[in-house]
Design a protein around this motif. Structure first.
Motif, PDB file in Angstrom:
ATOM      1  N   TYR A 327       1.297  -0.762   6.805  1.00 45.02           N
ATOM      2  CA  TYR A 327       0.218  -1.678   7.185  1.00 45.02           C
ATOM      3  C   TYR A 327      -1.089  -0.909   7.276  1.00 45.02           C
ATOM      4  N   GLN A 331      -4.575  -5.028   8.896  1.00 41.94           N
ATOM      5  CA  GLN A 331      -3.380  -5.859   8.777  1.00 41.94           C
ATOM      6  C   GLN A 331      -2.562  -5.831  10.066  1.00 41.94           C
ATOM      7  N   LEU A 332      -2.361  -4.641  10.623  1.00 46.95           N
ATOM      8  CA  LEU A 332      -1.504  -4.519  11.800  1.00 46.95           C
ATOM      9  C   LEU A 332      -2.149  -5.146  13.031  1.00 46.95           C
ATOM     10  N   LEU A 335      -1.960  -8.910  12.661  1.00 51.14           N
ATOM     11  CA  LEU A 335      -0.576  -9.384  12.740  1.00 51.14           C
ATOM     12  C   LEU A 335      -0.088  -9.420  14.187  1.00 51.14           C
ATOM     13  N   SER A 386       6.035  -7.981  11.972  1.00 49.83           N
ATOM     14  CA  SER A 386       6.328  -8.481  10.632  1.00 49.83           C
ATOM     15  C   SER A 386       5.982  -9.953  10.540  1.00 49.83           C
ATOM     16  N   THR A 410      -3.800   3.760   8.517  1.00 51.48           N
ATOM     17  CA  THR A 410      -2.568   3.097   8.089  1.00 51.48           C
ATOM     18  C   THR A 410      -1.408   3.487   9.014  1.00 51.48           C
TER      19      THR A 410
END
Length: 457
Positions: A327, A331-332, A335, A386, A410
Motif C-alpha cells: 500500500y 492508500q493505507l 483504507l 484490506s 509505502t
C-alpha cells in the motif's frame, strides 16, 4: 473423556438443550435478505392454506411481509417432499471477499420468509444430512479423495451441531464480542450474530449453496459413510473450526474468538510427525518464520490437489502459503479510516502487540498522526487492512521511503497462510488424503484429544 451416545443424550436432556434424541435434526439456514426478494417455487408448495407454485415476490412493508397484496407476520412455504425445491434470485456469495458476486441459487426443503429489521429474510429449513451434502459440495471438489471428504463431513457436522446447541443456550453469561475504549478496539465475529436462524449460507458460517451445484456421487458417499458421526471432547460436541491454509502451524481458538481455550483446538505443526518449532508469540521468531518457506502438508503448489479445496473463484487466489500486499501511504490511511470509521491521519507505523501460537496477530497498534489505537482480534485486523480480508493476520510490515511529510511512503505487508488457521487446514488435509491417510487419522491430527462418536443412525 469418553462419552457414548446414550450419555450424551442424557446430558443434553438434563441441560435442556437436546438437539436430537438419536434422530437426525433439522437446520435453519439464512440465505438472503433485502427490501424485496424474488424467488420461484419449482414444485407445488403450500402456504396460508393455498397450493402455490412458480414465480413469487415478497417485500418488506411496515414491519410485515407483503405477498400477493396481503401482509403477514411471516410466511412459510412447505412441501411434504423434502426434495421439492425453490430458487432464490440475487443471492450474494463471498460476502466482502474479492470475488463477491450475486447468482440465482436453488434449494430443497422448506422456505420461511421473516422480518429482519427493515428487511425481509429468506430462511431454508432442511435435514442436517441434506445440508451437509451441499456444504461439502460447495466447500470441496467432488474429485477430492474420499478420505478428505469424509473428514470434512465429520467436522462440518460437528461444527453445525455445536453452533445449534450454542444458539439454544441461554444468552446470559455469553462473552461480549466487542470491547471498545478510547485507545483499544477488540472485536471478534461469530455465529452469535444470528438470531433468526442457526447458520448463514456464506463463509461467515459454512458455504452453503443448496442444490445449485449437483452433488458429486463421491460427496454423497462420504456423507453416507459418516452419517451421524461427529467429533467430541470433554463430554461435548467439538466446535470444529477449519480454514483454507494454516501456513505451517495451526492457531489456538482464544486468539481468534473469546478467551476460552479448547483443548482440541491447540497448536500443532502441519507436518507428518510432531516436531519442535519456534515460539511464534515472540516477535523475532514470528518474523523469521513468516519470511521463511518451511515444509508442511499445506505447502504445496500441486494444482490438482489445490483444485480439490479451491473452487473456481477461490483459484483466483494463487498465493496463500506465503504472500505480500503493498500500500502507498495515501492508500493505507484512506483504507483504515474508511474501514474503522476513525481518522488516524497519516499512518506512522503498524506495531505488533500480541501474536498467537501460529504467528497470527491478535492485537495490532495503529500509530497515526492524529490517533493511536490498538485493534484485534485477527479478523478485525484483516478487515481493517484490506478492501475485503487480508489472507491472514500472520504478517510483518516493511516500511519503505518517506513522503514529503516525513511519513513512510509505502507499507509492504508480508504474510503467511489463508484464514484464521484454527482446526483443520483444508489444503493440508487434502495433501494428507492424497498421501493415503485415513479420515480418522486426518481428524485426530488437526483435533488432538478429540474422539469420533456416532450421535444418530
Amino acid at each position: 473423556m469418553q462419552l457414548d451416545k446414550q450419555s450424551y443424550h442424557q446430558q443434553r436432556q438434563a441441560d435442556g438443550h437436546g438437539l436430537t434424541d438419536g434422530v437426525e435434526p433439522r437446520v435453519t439456514v439464512g440465505i438472503v435478505s433485502g427490501k424485496r426478494i424474488a424467488f420461484s417455487l419449482n414444485a407445488p408448495y403450500e402456504s396460508c392454506g393455498h397450493k402455490v407454485e412458480g414465480e413469487q415476490v415478497v417485500e418488506y412493508a411496515d414491519g410485515q411481509v407483503l405477498w400477493n397484496g396481503e401482509r403477514h407476520a411471516e410466511l412459510c412455504f412447505q412441501s411434504a417432499d423434502d426434495h421439492a425445491s425453490f430458487s432464490l434470485r440475487d443471492v450474494t456469495i463471498g460476502v466482502n471477499f474479492h470475488w463477491e458476486r450475486k447468482e440465482t441459487q436453488t434449494f430443497s426443503g422448506q422456505l420461511r420468509i421473516v422480518v429482519d429489521g427493515d428487511k425481509v429474510c429468506a430462511i431454508n429449513e432442511l435435514p442436517v444430512e441434506d445440508y451437509l451434502k451441499s456444504v461439502i459440495s460447495s466447500e470441496m471438489s467432488g474429485d477430492s479423495s474420499l478420505e478428505l471428504l469424509k473428514a470434512h463431513a465429520v467436522i462440518s457436522r460437528s461444527w453445525l451441531l455445536a453452533q445449534m446447541r450454542r444458539r439454544q443456550a441461554p444468552k446470559a453469561g455469553k462473552p461480549q464480542s466487542t470491547v471498545r475504549t478510547d485507545d483499544t478496539l477488540i472485536r471478534w465475529y461469530d455465529q452469535d450474530d444470528h438470531t433468526l436462524f442457526d447458520v448463514c449460507a456464506d463463509d461467515h458460517c459454512q458455504r452453503y449453496q443448496g442444490i445449485t451445484r449437483e452433488t458429486n456421487p463421491r460427496v454423497a458417499e462420504a456423507i453416507r459413510e459418516t452419517r451421524g458421526k461427529l467429533l467430541m471432547a470433554d463430554g461435548d460436541i467439538c466446535d470444529a473450526r477449519f480454514s483454507k491454509c494454516c501456513g505451517g502451524v495451526t492457531e489456538e481458538y482464544q486468539y481468534c474468538w473469546e478467551n476460552s481455550p479448547k483443548r482440541y483446538l491447540s497448536t500443532i505443526a502441519d507436518t507428518p510427525t510432531p516436531h519442535d518449532y519456534p515460539d511464534l508469540t515472540v516477535e523475532q521468531s514470528a518474523e523469521k518464520w513468516i519470511r521463511s518457506n518451511p515444509e508442511s502438508f499445506c505447502n504445496t503448489t500441486d494444482r490438482r490437489i489445490l483444485a480439490q479445496v479451491l473452487n473456481g473463484y477461490d483459484q483466483e487466489t494463487t498465493d496463500f502459503y506465503r504472500w505480500h500486499v503493498t500500500y502507498t501511504q495515501a492508500q493505507l490511511s484512506e483504507l483504515i479510516a474508511r474501514k474503522l470509521g476513525i481518522d488516524f491521519g497519516g499512518i506512522v507505523d503498524l506495531i505488533p502487540m500480541e501474536r498467537g501460537r501460529s504467528g497470527r496477530l491478535s492485537l495490532l497498534k495503529i500509530v497515526g498522526t492524529r490517533k493511536i489505537m490498538a485493534i484485534g482480534k485477527e479478523l478485525e485486523i484483516r478487515r481493517a487492512l484490506s478492501e475485503s480480508h487480508l489472507y491472514s493476520s500472520a504478517f510483518v510490515v516493511d516500511k519503505q521511503g518517506t513522503t514529503d511529510d516525513g511519513l513512510p511512503a509505502t507499507f509492504d505487508i508480508v504474510g503467511a497462510g489463508w484464514g484464521h488457521g484454527v482446526g483443520l487446514c483444508q489444503i493440508g488435509a487434502a495433501v494428507m488424503g492424497e498421501k493415503g491417510y485415513a479420515y480418522d487419522t486426518i481428524l485426530l491430527h488437526y483435533y488432538p484429544g478429540a474422539e469420533i462418536v456416532n450421535l444418530y443412525e
